[in-house]
Enzyme design. Structure first.
Site, mmCIF file in Angstrom:
data_model
loop_
_atom_site.group_PDB
_atom_site.id
_atom_site.type_symbol
_atom_site.label_atom_id
_atom_site.label_comp_id
_atom_site.label_asym_id
_atom_site.label_seq_id
_atom_site.Cartn_x
_atom_site.Cartn_y
_atom_site.Cartn_z
ATOM 1 N N ASN B 9 0.827 -1.206 0.000
ATOM 2 C CA ASN B 9 0.000 0.000 0.000
ATOM 3 C C ASN B 9 0.871 1.271 0.000
ATOM 4 O OD1 ASN B 9 -1.672 2.190 0.789
ATOM 5 N ND2 ASN B 9 -3.161 0.749 1.647
ATOM 6 N N LYS B 12 -0.113 4.103 2.511
ATOM 7 C CA LYS B 12 0.369 3.871 3.880
ATOM 8 C C LYS B 12 1.870 4.117 3.968
ATOM 9 C CE LYS B 12 -3.059 0.508 5.452
ATOM 10 N NZ LYS B 12 -3.252 -0.825 6.061
ATOM 11 N N GLU B 36 -2.892 -12.637 6.103
ATOM 12 C CA GLU B 36 -3.738 -12.000 7.110
ATOM 13 C C GLU B 36 -4.802 -12.987 7.553
ATOM 14 O OE1 GLU B 36 -3.879 -7.284 6.366
ATOM 15 O OE2 GLU B 36 -4.836 -8.458 4.793
ATOM 16 N N ASP B 64 -2.036 -2.892 10.128
ATOM 17 C CA ASP B 64 -3.400 -3.093 9.640
ATOM 18 C C ASP B 64 -4.276 -2.058 10.324
ATOM 19 O OD1 ASP B 64 -5.340 -4.227 8.075
ATOM 20 O OD2 ASP B 64 -5.781 -5.875 9.440
ATOM 21 N N PHE B 141 -7.139 8.216 1.573
ATOM 22 C CA PHE B 141 -7.602 7.033 0.848
ATOM 23 C C PHE B 141 -8.625 6.299 1.708
ATOM 24 C CE2 PHE B 141 -5.316 3.637 3.139
ATOM 25 C CZ PHE B 141 -4.431 4.412 3.886
ATOM 26 N N GLY B 142 -9.200 5.238 1.136
ATOM 27 C CA GLY B 142 -10.163 4.423 1.880
ATOM 28 C C GLY B 142 -11.350 5.229 2.356
ATOM 29 N N ASP B 144 -11.463 7.688 4.374
ATOM 30 C CA ASP B 144 -11.136 9.053 4.808
ATOM 31 C C ASP B 144 -12.231 10.079 4.477
ATOM 32 O OD1 ASP B 144 -8.796 8.205 5.937
ATOM 33 O OD2 ASP B 144 -7.453 9.102 4.451
ATOM 34 N N LYS B 164 -3.759 15.500 8.789
ATOM 35 C CA LYS B 164 -4.286 14.179 9.153
ATOM 36 C C LYS B 164 -3.372 13.503 10.182
ATOM 37 C CE LYS B 164 -5.354 9.585 7.275
ATOM 38 N NZ LYS B 164 -5.246 8.658 6.139
ATOM 39 N N ARG B 170 -3.111 5.754 12.535
ATOM 40 C CA ARG B 170 -1.853 5.185 12.057
ATOM 41 C C ARG B 170 -0.678 6.006 12.577
ATOM 42 N NH1 ARG B 170 -3.127 5.076 7.234
ATOM 43 N NH2 ARG B 170 -4.125 3.062 7.486
#
Lengths: 186, 186
Positions: B9, B12, B36, B64, B141-142, B144, B164, B170
């Site tokens: 990713n 990330k 995972e 994760d 991303f995701g 957000d 952020k 994270r």
């Protein structure tokens, strides 16, 4: 012959026994931890679960199933039990509110370890159908109250176990394993 | 010091680099399969992912994250990326339609392997907030675009990476790992 089922799900045990016991297979729960990986493929999930247990002196199998809804790009799929315990049936119905394309597939995969086999065997079964607009019926478990198999007007939860077995994804995967076990000369 | 990130990713990677590089840590992608497991606990998922890789001569970590929505009993939680690619942001907004309690928590867990440590270290971070009623912003991303951290009126996707980072789950987990790495005499 005794065969062990790597699961703690009594509903599944009951369904699977109804197929295997008439042929002389005694199915028992295997009280061990089952490691399920995250994957879009049920076959891969069950195969890995059996691999993680490792070789044994007896035959055992793992099964995983999921409801794959076309309009939701396969959701909840391999994570059906997590979706069931969080958003539940009502969550799925809410996601499908106003959706015309209600096609869905129930899928099941079984991975079998047998001490006399060199590799893990995988058997898959599926049944196509649609998501109902409301929940109906009290039989079965999981998303059974909102799944109507093709050619039927009732949900899985409105059928007896015997009726559900005529269509069900799990029944089809178990039958393939049964055919294999009966045909193989151990 | 070089440290490897068990992930593909790039988003990330960018976030994590922004914290570690100022302190002299060079973060590189580790091109290996990441296993995972299915679990309700992010900490367990990353710890196992690192365990499955096994011992190495260099330090590496897995991360994760997930969005846990109170009203949905924690859904999508550890399966946030699957939910993102299937039902998407619109699916989450549909599930939250008409829901008053919009509280949610973004969680992150990191598991670190270091050749000079006997055990895998786990670091966790979280940020509380609410699910917005519509998606806003194009950064990040995701999920957000629908997450507003407590004390803010903007979603994560309406903030620069630096902004952020002041709140993010994270960022908090990475900071804990950084403190550990800086404090430990290797």
């Amino acid at each position: 012959m005794k065969i062990y089922f790597l699961s703690k799900n009594e509903h599944k045990l009951r369904e699977i026994r109804s197929f295997l016991e008439p042929y002389g297979f005694e199915v028992e729960i295997m009280f061990e931890d089952k490691v399920e990986i995250q994957s879009d493929s049920l076959a891969e999930i069950v195969k890995k679960a059996v691999e993680f247990v490792g070789r044994r002196k007896y035959a055992f199998f793992a099964e995983d199933a999921g409801l794959f809804i076309d309009h939701l790009n396969g959701f909840p799929g391999p994570y059906s039990s997590y979706a069931y315990k969080t958003i539940g049936i009502d969550g799925i119905l809410k996601l499908m509110l106003g959706v015309e394309d209600r096609k869905a597939t129930f899928r099941s995969a079984i991975a079998l370890f047998h001490p006399k086999l060199d590799e893990i065997k995988v058997f898959e079964g599926h049944v196509e159908g649609v998501i109902s607009t409301e929940k109906r019926g009290t039989e079965g478990f999981g998303f059974d109250p909102i799944f109507i198999p093709r050619g039927e007007s009732r949900t899985f939860a409105e059928m007896s176990l015997e009726e559900k077995n005529r269509y069900s994804h799990r029944a089809r995967a178990v039958k393939k394993m049964l055919d294999f076990l009966l045909g193989f000369k151990f």
